[in-house]
Motif scaffolding. Structure first.
Motif, PDB file in Angstrom:
ATOM      1  N   ASN A  58      54.628  39.010 -68.003  1.00 34.78           N
ATOM      2  CA  ASN A  58      53.676  39.398 -67.076  1.00 34.78           C
ATOM      3  C   ASN A  58      52.689  40.359 -67.880  1.00 34.78           C
ATOM      4  O   ASN A  58      52.867  41.180 -68.267  1.00 34.78           O
ATOM      5  CB  ASN A  58      54.637  40.111 -66.244  1.00 34.78           C
ATOM      6  N   THR A  59      51.460  39.663 -67.827  1.00 36.36           N
ATOM      7  CA  THR A  59      50.392  40.513 -68.691  1.00 36.36           C
ATOM      8  C   THR A  59      49.616  41.279 -67.823  1.00 36.36           C
ATOM      9  O   THR A  59      48.598  42.169 -68.252  1.00 36.36           O
ATOM     10  CB  THR A  59      49.494  39.491 -69.319  1.00 36.36           C
ATOM     11  N   SER A  60      49.929  41.461 -66.352  1.00 34.41           N
ATOM     12  CA  SER A  60      49.239  42.173 -65.476  1.00 34.41           C
ATOM     13  C   SER A  60      49.998  43.760 -65.417  1.00 34.41           C
ATOM     14  O   SER A  60      50.816  44.058 -66.272  1.00 34.41           O
ATOM     15  CB  SER A  60      49.300  41.779 -63.905  1.00 34.41           C
ATOM     16  N   ALA A  61      49.407  44.775 -64.641  1.00 33.93           N
ATOM     17  CA  ALA A  61      49.759  45.876 -64.605  1.00 33.93           C
ATOM     18  C   ALA A  61      50.566  46.311 -63.185  1.00 33.93           C
ATOM     19  O   ALA A  61      50.942  47.243 -63.107  1.00 33.93           O
ATOM     20  CB  ALA A  61      48.407  47.120 -64.396  1.00 33.93           C
ATOM     21  N   LYS A  62      50.973  44.942 -62.543  1.00 29.16           N
ATOM     22  CA  LYS A  62      51.687  45.006 -61.356  1.00 29.16           C
ATOM     23  C   LYS A  62      53.189  44.410 -61.427  1.00 29.16           C
ATOM     24  O   LYS A  62      53.307  43.427 -62.360  1.00 29.16           O
ATOM     25  CB  LYS A  62      50.812  44.188 -60.312  1.00 29.16           C
ATOM     26  N   THR A  63      54.061  44.524 -60.750  1.00 32.33           N
ATOM     27  CA  THR A  63      55.242  43.732 -60.790  1.00 32.33           C
ATOM     28  C   THR A  63      55.206  42.463 -59.823  1.00 32.33           C
ATOM     29  O   THR A  63      54.724  42.865 -58.715  1.00 32.33           O
ATOM     30  CB  THR A  63      56.491  44.863 -60.137  1.00 32.33           C
ATOM     31  N   ILE A  64      55.608  41.416 -60.405  1.00 28.32           N
ATOM     32  CA  ILE A  64      55.570  40.214 -59.748  1.00 28.32           C
ATOM     33  C   ILE A  64      56.625  40.105 -58.840  1.00 28.32           C
ATOM     34  O   ILE A  64      57.920  40.485 -59.350  1.00 28.32           O
ATOM     35  CB  ILE A  64      55.655  39.038 -60.631  1.00 28.32           C
ATOM     36  N   ALA A  65      56.285  39.901 -57.461  1.00 26.74           N
ATOM     37  CA  ALA A  65      57.806  39.701 -56.571  1.00 26.74           C
ATOM     38  C   ALA A  65      57.941  38.359 -56.382  1.00 26.74           C
ATOM     39  O   ALA A  65      59.272  38.154 -56.219  1.00 26.74           O
ATOM     40  CB  ALA A  65      57.032  40.343 -55.179  1.00 26.74           C
ATOM     41  N   SER A  66      57.024  37.320 -56.370  1.00 26.81           N
ATOM     42  CA  SER A  66      57.470  35.979 -56.175  1.00 26.81           C
ATOM     43  C   SER A  66      56.238  35.043 -56.740  1.00 26.81           C
ATOM     44  O   SER A  66      55.157  35.788 -56.904  1.00 26.81           O
ATOM     45  CB  SER A  66      57.767  35.595 -54.832  1.00 26.81           C
ATOM     46  N   SER A  67      56.479  33.667 -56.986  1.00 24.83           N
ATOM     47  CA  SER A  67      55.483  32.947 -57.402  1.00 24.83           C
ATOM     48  C   SER A  67      55.628  31.729 -57.208  1.00 24.83           C
ATOM     49  O   SER A  67      56.939  31.289 -57.017  1.00 24.83           O
ATOM     50  CB  SER A  67      55.370  33.008 -58.840  1.00 24.83           C
ATOM     51  N   THR A  68      54.377  30.817 -57.136  1.00 24.38           N
ATOM     52  CA  THR A  68      54.803  29.294 -56.648  1.00 24.38           C
ATOM     53  C   THR A  68      54.062  28.822 -57.999  1.00 24.38           C
ATOM     54  O   THR A  68      52.749  29.049 -58.068  1.00 24.38           O
ATOM     55  CB  THR A  68      54.344  28.821 -55.294  1.00 24.38           C
ATOM     56  N   PHE A 133      52.539  40.122 -55.514  1.00 14.09           N
ATOM     57  CA  PHE A 133      53.078  41.251 -56.290  1.00 14.09           C
ATOM     58  C   PHE A 133      53.565  42.272 -55.331  1.00 14.09           C
ATOM     59  O   PHE A 133      53.458  42.339 -54.294  1.00 14.09           O
ATOM     60  CB  PHE A 133      51.708  41.867 -56.904  1.00 14.09           C
ATOM     61  N   THR A 134      54.497  43.065 -56.021  1.00 18.19           N
ATOM     62  CA  THR A 134      55.264  44.013 -54.956  1.00 18.19           C
ATOM     63  C   THR A 134      54.354  45.176 -54.336  1.00 18.19           C
ATOM     64  O   THR A 134      54.779  45.794 -53.245  1.00 18.19           O
ATOM     65  CB  THR A 134      56.417  44.948 -55.766  1.00 18.19           C
ATOM     66  N   ASP A 135      53.180  45.161 -54.730  1.00 17.19           N
ATOM     67  CA  ASP A 135      52.216  46.297 -53.839  1.00 17.19           C
ATOM     68  C   ASP A 135      51.512  45.261 -52.711  1.00 17.19           C
ATOM     69  O   ASP A 135      50.352  46.096 -52.001  1.00 17.19           O
ATOM     70  CB  ASP A 135      51.059  46.829 -54.955  1.00 17.19           C
ATOM     71  N   GLY A 136      51.806  44.260 -52.400  1.00 18.28           N
ATOM     72  CA  GLY A 136      51.272  43.282 -51.377  1.00 18.28           C
ATOM     73  C   GLY A 136      50.054  42.356 -51.964  1.00 18.28           C
ATOM     74  O   GLY A 136      49.766  41.763 -50.882  1.00 18.28           O
ATOM     75  N   THR A 137      49.672  42.529 -52.987  1.00 18.90           N
ATOM     76  CA  THR A 137      48.439  41.685 -53.187  1.00 18.90           C
ATOM     77  C   THR A 137      49.088  40.364 -53.783  1.00 18.90           C
ATOM     78  O   THR A 137      50.058  40.340 -54.072  1.00 18.90           O
ATOM     79  CB  THR A 137      47.457  42.466 -54.416  1.00 18.90           C
ATOM     80  N   SER A 138      48.008  39.689 -54.087  1.00 15.06           N
ATOM     81  CA  SER A 138      48.264  38.276 -54.463  1.00 15.06           C
ATOM     82  C   SER A 138      47.434  37.652 -55.525  1.00 15.06           C
ATOM     83  O   SER A 138      46.073  37.948 -55.572  1.00 15.06           O
ATOM     84  CB  SER A 138      48.488  37.065 -53.483  1.00 15.06           C
ATOM     85  N   TRP A 139      47.694  36.738 -56.324  1.00 15.73           N
ATOM     86  CA  TRP A 139      46.824  36.158 -57.280  1.00 15.73           C
ATOM     87  C   TRP A 139      46.994  34.675 -56.611  1.00 15.73           C
ATOM     88  O   TRP A 139      48.007  34.045 -56.718  1.00 15.73           O
ATOM     89  CB  TRP A 139      47.092  35.898 -58.690  1.00 15.73           C
ATOM     90  N   ILE A 140      46.089  34.088 -56.120  1.00 14.11           N
ATOM     91  CA  ILE A 140      45.935  32.647 -55.624  1.00 14.11           C
ATOM     92  C   ILE A 140      45.027  31.644 -56.368  1.00 14.11           C
ATOM     93  O   ILE A 140      43.696  31.983 -56.586  1.00 14.11           O
ATOM     94  CB  ILE A 140      45.440  32.829 -53.949  1.00 14.11           C
ATOM     95  N   ASP A 141      45.379  30.621 -56.639  1.00 14.56           N
ATOM     96  CA  ASP A 141      44.591  29.681 -57.563  1.00 14.56           C
ATOM     97  C   ASP A 141      43.363  29.201 -56.395  1.00 14.56           C
ATOM     98  O   ASP A 141      43.658  28.865 -55.077  1.00 14.56           O
ATOM     99  CB  ASP A 141      45.409  28.435 -57.740  1.00 14.56           C
ATOM    100  N   ASP A 142      42.369  29.061 -56.882  1.00 21.69           N
ATOM    101  CA  ASP A 142      41.197  28.557 -56.128  1.00 21.69           C
ATOM    102  C   ASP A 142      40.847  27.146 -56.160  1.00 21.69           C
ATOM    103  O   ASP A 142      39.720  26.622 -55.642  1.00 21.69           O
ATOM    104  CB  ASP A 142      39.759  29.344 -56.571  1.00 21.69           C
ATOM    105  N   GLY A 143      41.987  26.335 -56.664  1.00 21.93           N
ATOM    106  CA  GLY A 143      41.842  24.879 -56.659  1.00 21.93           C
ATOM    107  C   GLY A 143      41.479  24.466 -58.013  1.00 21.93           C
ATOM    108  O   GLY A 143      41.776  23.260 -58.393  1.00 21.93           O
ATOM    109  N   SER A 144      40.977  25.483 -59.235  1.00 25.32           N
ATOM    110  CA  SER A 144      40.525  25.217 -60.350  1.00 25.32           C
ATOM    111  C   SER A 144      41.815  24.843 -61.476  1.00 25.32           C
ATOM    112  O   SER A 144      41.732  24.379 -62.455  1.00 25.32           O
ATOM    113  CB  SER A 144      39.675  26.174 -60.946  1.00 25.32           C
TER     114      SER A 144
END
Length: 152
Positions: A58-68, A133-144
């Motif tokens: 995890n290279t972000s500053a946030k805790t990952i809660a789940s991922s797909t 992420f545990t703060d309620g935000t998400s990283w979502i692929d834009d199709g790329s």
């Protein structure tokens, strides 16, 4: 004097939209990949026929809660195809820590695969579809599929 004020007003009205546009562009958040892939394996060893296993940091500053994650595989001719299922992970991963994902697949495995094959025959690649992420935000692929592992 009135002419100078009018010219100044005209110059400002032309310059302010450009300054505001540049400030907006600078304030736009980066869509930087929140993980770094550490390893990726594809093998034949399960009742379904094969497995995909990979680890990441995890290279972000946030805790990952789940991922797909999505999976792309390359057949013996080097043709790229998306796997018909995604791989989900509910492992919580703190910043700077690592996670590991393994799942059985029905992707045909060829024992003659080579990571250095320029055609990527029988290779695999994984990418983030969505990471929450545990703060309620998400990283979502834009199709790329921009947050993808190297091809192994």
């Amino acid at each position: 004097m009135k002419t100078r004020i009018a010219l100044l007003a005209l110059a400002l009205s032309a310059a302010l939209p450009v300054v505001a546009q540049n400030a907006t562009a600078a304030a736009k958040p980066e869509n930087k990949c929140p993980i770094q892939y550490k390893s990726l394996m594809h093998g034949k060893d399960t009742a379904k026929g094969s497995y995909v296993s990979f680890s990441f940091g995890n290279t972000s500053a946030k805790t990952i809660a789940s991922s797909t994650f999505g999976v792309v595989f390359f057949d013996a001719e080097g043709k790229r195809s998306d796997y018909n299922r995604t791989i989900s992970n509910t492992q919580e991963v703190k910043p700077g820590k690592g996670g590991k994902v393994s799942e059985e697949t029905t992707i045909e495995y060829k024992s003659g695969s080579r990571a250095d094959d320029p055609q990527h025959r029988n290779g695999l690649q994984v990418y983030i579809v969505k990471m929450s992420f545990t703060d309620g935000t998400s990283w979502i692929d834009d199709g790329s599929k921009s947050c993808a592992s190297p091809i192994e």
